[in-house]
Design a protein around this motif. Structure first.
Motif, PDB file in Angstrom:
ATOM      1  N   ARG A  44      23.003  39.932 -49.000  1.00  0.00           N
ATOM      2  CA  ARG A  44      23.811  38.726 -49.071  1.00  0.00           C
ATOM      3  C   ARG A  44      23.417  37.816 -47.920  1.00  0.00           C
ATOM      4  O   ARG A  44      23.416  38.219 -46.761  1.00  0.00           O
ATOM      5  CB  ARG A  44      25.289  39.056 -48.973  1.00  0.00           C
ATOM      6  CG  ARG A  44      25.780  39.866 -50.125  1.00  0.00           C
ATOM      7  CD  ARG A  44      27.246  40.105 -49.969  1.00  0.00           C
ATOM      8  NE  ARG A  44      27.746  40.892 -51.088  1.00  0.00           N
ATOM      9  CZ  ARG A  44      28.969  41.324 -51.186  1.00  0.00           C
ATOM     10  NH1 ARG A  44      29.835  41.060 -50.245  1.00  0.00           N
ATOM     11  NH2 ARG A  44      29.350  42.025 -52.223  1.00  0.00           N
ATOM     12  N   LEU A  46      24.108  34.846 -45.374  1.00  0.00           N
ATOM     13  CA  LEU A  46      25.270  34.272 -44.725  1.00  0.00           C
ATOM     14  C   LEU A  46      25.000  32.797 -44.471  1.00  0.00           C
ATOM     15  O   LEU A  46      23.983  32.443 -43.879  1.00  0.00           O
ATOM     16  CB  LEU A  46      25.549  34.996 -43.411  1.00  0.00           C
ATOM     17  CG  LEU A  46      25.896  36.472 -43.526  1.00  0.00           C
ATOM     18  CD1 LEU A  46      25.976  37.106 -42.151  1.00  0.00           C
ATOM     19  CD2 LEU A  46      27.198  36.663 -44.269  1.00  0.00           C
ATOM     20  N   GLU A  47      25.912  31.966 -44.902  1.00  0.00           N
ATOM     21  CA  GLU A  47      25.747  30.530 -44.709  1.00  0.00           C
ATOM     22  C   GLU A  47      26.886  30.021 -43.838  1.00  0.00           C
ATOM     23  O   GLU A  47      28.057  30.080 -44.219  1.00  0.00           O
ATOM     24  CB  GLU A  47      25.753  29.794 -46.047  1.00  0.00           C
ATOM     25  CG  GLU A  47      25.531  28.307 -45.891  1.00  0.00           C
ATOM     26  CD  GLU A  47      25.564  27.580 -47.227  1.00  0.00           C
ATOM     27  OE1 GLU A  47      25.597  26.348 -47.183  1.00  0.00           O
ATOM     28  OE2 GLU A  47      25.577  28.232 -48.273  1.00  0.00           O
ATOM     29  N   ASN A  63      30.308  31.391 -45.606  1.00  0.00           N
ATOM     30  CA  ASN A  63      30.384  31.674 -47.048  1.00  0.00           C
ATOM     31  C   ASN A  63      31.745  31.281 -47.626  1.00  0.00           C
ATOM     32  O   ASN A  63      32.306  31.968 -48.466  1.00  0.00           O
ATOM     33  CB  ASN A  63      30.106  33.140 -47.349  1.00  0.00           C
ATOM     34  CG  ASN A  63      28.670  33.527 -47.081  1.00  0.00           C
ATOM     35  OD1 ASN A  63      27.835  32.690 -46.782  1.00  0.00           O
ATOM     36  ND2 ASN A  63      28.367  34.796 -47.184  1.00  0.00           N
ATOM     37  N   SER A  74      31.406  39.261 -45.748  1.00  0.00           N
ATOM     38  CA  SER A  74      30.221  39.718 -46.502  1.00  0.00           C
ATOM     39  C   SER A  74      29.500  40.859 -45.795  1.00  0.00           C
ATOM     40  O   SER A  74      28.277  40.904 -45.746  1.00  0.00           O
ATOM     41  CB  SER A  74      29.259  38.555 -46.745  1.00  0.00           C
ATOM     42  OG  SER A  74      29.881  37.561 -47.517  1.00  0.00           O
TER      43      SER A  74
END
Length: 109
Positions: A44, A46-47, A63, A74
């Motif tokens: 996943r 990560l933003e 996220n 996450s």
């Protein structure tokens, strides 16, 4: 009447043999065994979307989730939030998230 009774007795006596030969009609058909492959770990990304530092209050949106230091998002634990970056820990490794995207030009100094 005697013929009907004899016919019913014969049918009842031969019925189990026919059911055994045919099998259970409610049993699903036998399929070839399916090979189960282990799932690869889902990576996943990560933003980091937002950082808020106001005095002692520090929070960030990663996220789409509002997090503070010590929270988990996450699968990553938020270690430190600074005005320009967030440090998270994923499986004993630290990763730095920044709102400013690195480019080839920003790395040249």
């Amino acid at each position: 009447m005697n013929k009907i009774l004899t016919g019913l007795v014969a049918a009842v006596l031969f019925l189990p043999a026919t059911v055994i030969a045919v099998g259970d009609p409610t049993r699903p058909p036998q399929f070839a065994p399916v090979e189960v492959k282990p799932r690869a770990a889902v990576k996943r990304s990560l933003e980091l979307q937002q950082i808020l530092v106001a005095g002692e209050k520090r929070s960030a949106v990663i996220n789409g989730t509002l997090v503070r230091e010590g929270d988990t998002v996450s699968g990553a634990r938020v270690v430190r939030i600074t005005p320009d970056q967030v440090v998270v820990k994923i499986r004993k490794k630290h990763q730095t998230l920044s709102l400013i995207k690195r480019t080839k030009h920003s790395e040249k100094k």
